[in-house]
Design an enzyme around this catalytic site. Structure first.
Site, PDB file in Angstrom:
ATOM      1  CG  MET A   1      -2.270  -0.505   0.965  1.00 12.53           C
ATOM      2  SD  MET A   1      -3.087   0.505  -0.286  1.00 12.53           S
ATOM      3  CE  MET A   1      -3.245   2.071   0.571  1.00 12.53           C
ATOM      4  CB  CYS A   2       1.700   3.625  -2.114  1.00  8.76           C
ATOM      5  SG  CYS A   2       2.529   2.130  -2.632  1.00  8.76           S
ATOM      6  CD  GLU A   3      -1.788   7.446   3.015  1.00  6.79           C
ATOM      7  OE1 GLU A   3      -1.965   8.677   2.950  1.00  6.79           O
ATOM      8  OE2 GLU A   3      -2.092   6.765   4.006  1.00  6.79           O
TER       9      GLU A   3
END
Lengths: 350, 350
Positions: A1-3
């Site tokens: 997951m990343c933002e």
């Protein structure tokens, strides 16, 4: 997951306040972080394969990144091991411009598929993200000179996003230094915020006990549009509509390609009326005329004109040496926006 | 024209002082600047297609870059227009490591030549420099596991540099995160400086009225080796020998491949004697024994041992719980340097 974090503004702005909130997220997304920003048409890029929250560089940059377009990313590796070459954003050049891309999601299925064979752009690292970027760039390259048409380019990017998005979560930020494109295909995983004047509001970071009176740090004619995975402040962040491409420029949303591939503008009815009046007139149009035609008092009409100038749609006719808000001030449509005005706002067929 | 700056150290060091002198050169070399440094095995990289002297980021970084290996570049474009993708250094991954490369010169002839056809690594930008880097990486990749041999790798890099250097000026810095390789083929266009203890000296920047007492900013067991196009300070910068590859590690020059492709070490005769004694002994060797065998007083012997530890050649045997400078302290050769010791220092054939 990343933002993801993106910014479009109508002038060079320091991104320190909100970006600071974003970088805090680097504690969870600890495999790396990166930030790209444009300096005229050139790209500056800083990437580190370590947590942003532990990086002295990230802290230093908070007072050094000033630009109209910023793309930033904090990464928790799903594809490709933590390494510089796998850290977002990525850059490629197409004709005269450098394009920047950052992705959140997983579309690794495209890497083995013969439909997504690359022709001209190839990844340096191991991520599905850079692969998808190369695929988009290959296709934009085939537009040839039409890549200068924001309509054609936006539609092409939407089609490619729609196609790649079949393979998984595909949220991205993409820019050519003039526009910021943003796409999301999972509800609630990207939000936008329009930070337009008047900036009379207290803003507080979501993750930190830190508050500012926005008017103190923003000038009265500063327009900014921000995109982030999750709301970063207590302001009115709006979820993006799934499978839609948002095209940001000069701090506003200029255009949306909706989930059926149809073009939509984001202007108010009155703004559309003003643009119709000015665009269909063979000469520049006086403020007083606009005010009368729309049945608005002069001050109200001037405020609409001022917003349209900030968003890059109108320009003052400088041959008439009167102040901007004078009844005799004259305005014409910004040449760079005429394609957009004709096609999307006024629906004129060429 | 461009300038190069490289650093190898035996510990993480702040490069602010000398690098500051280097970045001043960005006023002349105004097409861009970049700096790469290693954080463990990962690479951090900052590049901007504008003058370093005008960059607030460059100023901020002066207090943020801390590493054992740094490669920096200021650019005046000869090949490829000013753009992020054409700004040095460049990064590519080979097996588990990321390699960094920066070049000064012009070898654009290799780009059209069939002898230099690329196989696996391809440039993203338009420069001959990135092309040459890809060619080097293609060839190092063919070494397969032998890329872990510093002897084999150094010889291969020298051969490639010799070959590419036929096409023009080819000065470069290259690193895999453990070693810093430097090559030059035009006399007087690269210099090295060994900054070894004791640091009892005033150092003054060449281009600026700025002076430091080195002992104040360097710890007593800090070893650093610097490479720069032109001397940056009033210290004893030594011109590199043309067509020679210098291999730096832990702040020292560990190895040189000379202009005939022969391997040379850079150790003193006494250091070689110590290494021979320790390496040929089946067990670790006592300091007192070294001192007697070499006919040196204990303190002198200890100083040599300490330098060899800093340069990564020796290690203290921790099973003997005595201080480092005790006559009973025992030392053995660092496993990672044994190939180098055997092949280059002692000329033992395997």
């Amino acid at each position: 997951m990343c933002e993801l974090f993106g910014l479009s503004a109508n002038r060079d702005v320091l991104v320190n306040f909100t970006w600071r909130g974003f970088l805090e997220r680097g504690e969870i997304h600890y495999h790396g972080w990166g930030v790209a920003w444009y300096l005229n048409k050139g790209v500056c890029l800083v990437k580190e394969p370590r947590p942003a929250s532990k990086s002295p560089i990230a802290k230093l940059l908070l007072s050094g990144v000033k630009s109209r377009i910023v793309i930033s990313h904090v990464r928790f590796a799903s594809q490709g091991e933590p390494a510089y070459i796998n850290t977002h954003p990525f850059v490629r050049k197409l004709y005269k411009r450098e394009w920047v891309f950052a992705h959140n999601g997983d579309v690794s299925g495209i890497m083995g598929s013969s439909e997504f064979r690359l022709k001209y752009y190839f990844p340096v690292g191991d991520t599905d993200s850079e692969y998808a970027f190369c695929y988009i760039m290959d296709n934009l390259r085939e537009l040839s000179e039409e890549v200068n048409s924001i309509i054609k380019t936006s539609k092409t990017i939407w089609e490619l996003a729609d196609e790649i998005g079949d393979y998984g979560k595909f949220n991205f930020l993409l820019s050519n230094g003039e526009y910021l494109f943003s796409y999301m295909n999972r509800s609630g995983t990207l939000h936008y915020l329009l930070r337009h004047p008047p900036h009379r509001v207290y803003v507080k970071l979501e993750d930190e006990d830190f508050e500012v009176w926005l008017e103190e740090i923003k000038s009265p004619d500063e327009y900014a549009a921000l995109i982030a995975t999750k709301p970063l402040t207590n302001e009115e962040w709006v979820p993006l509509e799934p499978n839609s491409l948002y095209v940001l420029g000069d701090g506003s949303i200029l255009l949306k390609v909706n989930n059926r591939g149809k073009l939509e503008h984001m202007l108010s009815e009155t703004e559309v009326e003003v643009l119709r009046l000015v665009r269909t007139n063979p000469r520049s149009v006086e403020l007083i005329r606009l005010s009368r035609a729309l049945g608005l008092d002069l001050n109200h009409a001037y405020n609409i004109v001022r917003a349209l100038i900030a968003k890059g749609f109108l320009r003052k006719d400088r041959r008439y040496l009167v102040p901007m808000n004078s009844p005799e001030a004259r305005f014409f449509t910004e040449p760079k926006r005429r394609e957009l005005i004709d096609t999307v706002v006024l629906r004129v067929r060429p």
